[in-house]
Design a protein around this motif. Sequence first.
Motif, mmCIF file in Angstrom:
data_model
loop_
_atom_site.group_PDB
_atom_site.id
_atom_site.type_symbol
_atom_site.label_atom_id
_atom_site.label_comp_id
_atom_site.label_asym_id
_atom_site.label_seq_id
_atom_site.Cartn_x
_atom_site.Cartn_y
_atom_site.Cartn_z
ATOM 1 N N PRO A 93 -4.912 6.453 -5.242
ATOM 2 C CA PRO A 93 -4.390 6.042 -4.093
ATOM 3 C C PRO A 93 -5.230 4.511 -3.654
ATOM 4 C CG PRO A 93 -4.496 8.328 -3.626
ATOM 5 C CD PRO A 93 -5.020 7.739 -5.005
ATOM 6 N N ILE A 94 -4.647 3.479 -3.164
ATOM 7 C CA ILE A 94 -5.459 2.455 -2.473
ATOM 8 C C ILE A 94 -5.708 2.417 -1.056
ATOM 9 C CG2 ILE A 94 -4.839 1.006 -4.635
ATOM 10 C CD1 ILE A 94 -2.872 -0.599 -3.315
ATOM 11 N N THR A 95 -6.441 1.688 -0.587
ATOM 12 C CA THR A 95 -6.938 1.238 0.677
ATOM 13 C C THR A 95 -5.927 0.139 1.191
ATOM 14 O OG1 THR A 95 -8.792 0.188 0.543
ATOM 15 C CG2 THR A 95 -8.922 2.529 0.984
ATOM 16 N N TYR A 96 -5.749 -0.333 2.547
ATOM 17 C CA TYR A 96 -5.303 -1.271 3.137
ATOM 18 C C TYR A 96 -6.007 -2.525 2.472
ATOM 19 C CZ TYR A 96 -3.063 -4.830 6.199
ATOM 20 O OH TYR A 96 -2.378 -5.938 6.776
ATOM 21 N N PRO A 97 -7.148 -2.839 2.713
ATOM 22 C CA PRO A 97 -7.655 -4.032 2.117
ATOM 23 C C PRO A 97 -7.654 -4.192 0.650
ATOM 24 C CG PRO A 97 -9.316 -2.857 3.438
ATOM 25 C CD PRO A 97 -8.304 -2.045 3.446
ATOM 26 N N GLN A 98 -7.508 -3.166 -0.067
ATOM 27 C CA GLN A 98 -7.078 -3.217 -1.396
ATOM 28 C C GLN A 98 -5.677 -3.853 -1.695
ATOM 29 O OE1 GLN A 98 -8.216 0.844 -2.521
ATOM 30 N NE2 GLN A 98 -10.003 0.151 -3.652
ATOM 31 N N MET B 53 0.841 -1.011 -0.096
ATOM 32 C CA MET B 53 -0.092 0.063 0.058
ATOM 33 C C MET B 53 0.783 1.196 -0.132
ATOM 34 S SD MET B 53 -2.828 1.318 2.752
ATOM 35 C CE MET B 53 -1.588 1.849 3.936
ATOM 36 N N MET B 54 1.750 1.307 0.865
ATOM 37 C CA MET B 54 2.735 2.567 0.827
ATOM 38 C C MET B 54 3.493 2.782 -0.204
ATOM 39 S SD MET B 54 4.215 2.608 4.859
ATOM 40 C CE MET B 54 4.912 0.925 4.629
ATOM 41 N N LEU B 55 3.941 1.584 -1.094
ATOM 42 C CA LEU B 55 4.768 1.877 -2.204
ATOM 43 C C LEU B 55 3.845 2.162 -3.433
ATOM 44 C CD1 LEU B 55 7.163 -1.165 -2.138
ATOM 45 C CD2 LEU B 55 7.880 1.219 -1.990
ATOM 46 N N TRP B 56 2.763 1.511 -3.429
ATOM 47 C CA TRP B 56 1.576 1.917 -4.466
ATOM 48 C C TRP B 56 1.445 3.441 -4.410
ATOM 49 C CZ3 TRP B 56 -1.135 -0.881 -8.203
ATOM 50 C CH2 TRP B 56 -2.052 -0.259 -8.685
ATOM 51 N N ASN B 57 0.996 4.013 -3.226
ATOM 52 C CA ASN B 57 0.502 5.165 -2.873
ATOM 53 C C ASN B 57 1.720 6.250 -3.121
ATOM 54 O OD1 ASN B 57 -2.094 4.442 -2.481
ATOM 55 N ND2 ASN B 57 -1.887 4.322 -0.158
ATOM 56 N N ALA B 58 3.090 5.867 -2.912
ATOM 57 C CA ALA B 58 4.082 6.688 -2.896
ATOM 58 C C ALA B 58 4.525 6.885 -4.213
ATOM 59 C CB ALA B 58 5.449 6.338 -1.870
ATOM 60 N N ILE B 59 4.620 5.942 -5.076
ATOM 61 C CA ILE B 59 5.207 5.783 -6.526
ATOM 62 C C ILE B 59 4.089 5.973 -7.522
ATOM 63 C CG2 ILE B 59 6.438 4.323 -8.155
ATOM 64 C CD1 ILE B 59 7.947 3.166 -5.552
ATOM 65 N N LEU B 60 3.193 4.815 -7.619
ATOM 66 C CA LEU B 60 2.322 4.967 -8.834
ATOM 67 C C LEU B 60 1.364 6.120 -8.796
ATOM 68 C CD1 LEU B 60 1.554 1.133 -8.950
ATOM 69 C CD2 LEU B 60 3.030 2.439 -10.192
ATOM 70 N N THR B 61 0.774 6.784 -7.726
ATOM 71 C CA THR B 61 -0.044 7.878 -7.827
ATOM 72 C C THR B 61 0.655 9.250 -8.591
ATOM 73 O OG1 THR B 61 0.736 8.603 -5.524
ATOM 74 C CG2 THR B 61 -1.158 7.080 -5.880
ATOM 75 N N ASP B 62 1.898 9.211 -8.310
ATOM 76 C CA ASP B 62 2.752 10.148 -9.080
ATOM 77 C C ASP B 62 3.107 9.826 -10.560
ATOM 78 O OD1 ASP B 62 2.653 11.727 -6.808
ATOM 79 O OD2 ASP B 62 4.379 11.299 -6.192
ATOM 80 N N VAL B 63 3.619 8.698 -10.726
ATOM 81 C CA VAL B 63 4.243 8.271 -12.179
ATOM 82 C C VAL B 63 2.854 7.984 -12.943
ATOM 83 C CG1 VAL B 63 5.532 6.466 -13.123
ATOM 84 C CG2 VAL B 63 6.054 7.228 -10.972
ATOM 85 N N LEU B 64 1.942 7.198 -12.614
ATOM 86 C CA LEU B 64 0.916 6.852 -13.486
ATOM 87 C C LEU B 64 -0.457 7.509 -13.297
ATOM 88 C CD1 LEU B 64 1.674 2.921 -13.593
ATOM 89 C CD2 LEU B 64 2.432 4.640 -15.110
ATOM 90 N N ASN B 65 -0.515 8.445 -12.450
ATOM 91 C CA ASN B 65 -1.580 9.243 -11.872
ATOM 92 C C ASN B 65 -2.630 8.269 -11.469
ATOM 93 O OD1 ASN B 65 -1.172 11.687 -12.015
ATOM 94 N ND2 ASN B 65 -1.936 12.109 -14.102
ATOM 95 N N ALA B 66 -2.261 7.196 -10.762
ATOM 96 C CA ALA B 66 -3.242 6.121 -10.312
ATOM 97 C C ALA B 66 -3.925 6.457 -9.049
ATOM 98 C CB ALA B 66 -2.459 4.858 -10.088
#
Length: 102
Positions: free
Chosen positions: A43-48, A28-41
Amino acid sequence: MTPRKRHRRFFFFLFVSLLIGALSGVVMMLWNAILTDVLNAKPITYPQALGLFILCRILFGSFRLGGTGRSPWKKHRRGRWSNLSQEEKTRLKEEWRKRCNR
């Protein structure tokens, strides 16, 4: 089952649960830290993140921790194959060719 084995089993399942939980938090931390900026994705929650982690482990790997990824069965077959004579290897290859050409 002895109390000692039950105790070990309990701590094993507790450790595995905590490990999966911690790794899901890392996902979750890596997704929210990297992919939100790089791919405009989004943010995801913990269950996701937990679901994504489990899905990736099912699709791309096993749930084993560490190791070479080689199964003992493959080592066993390789050992048996090396112990066969050349005639036995030829006969076995022919048998499998017959089976696969059906």
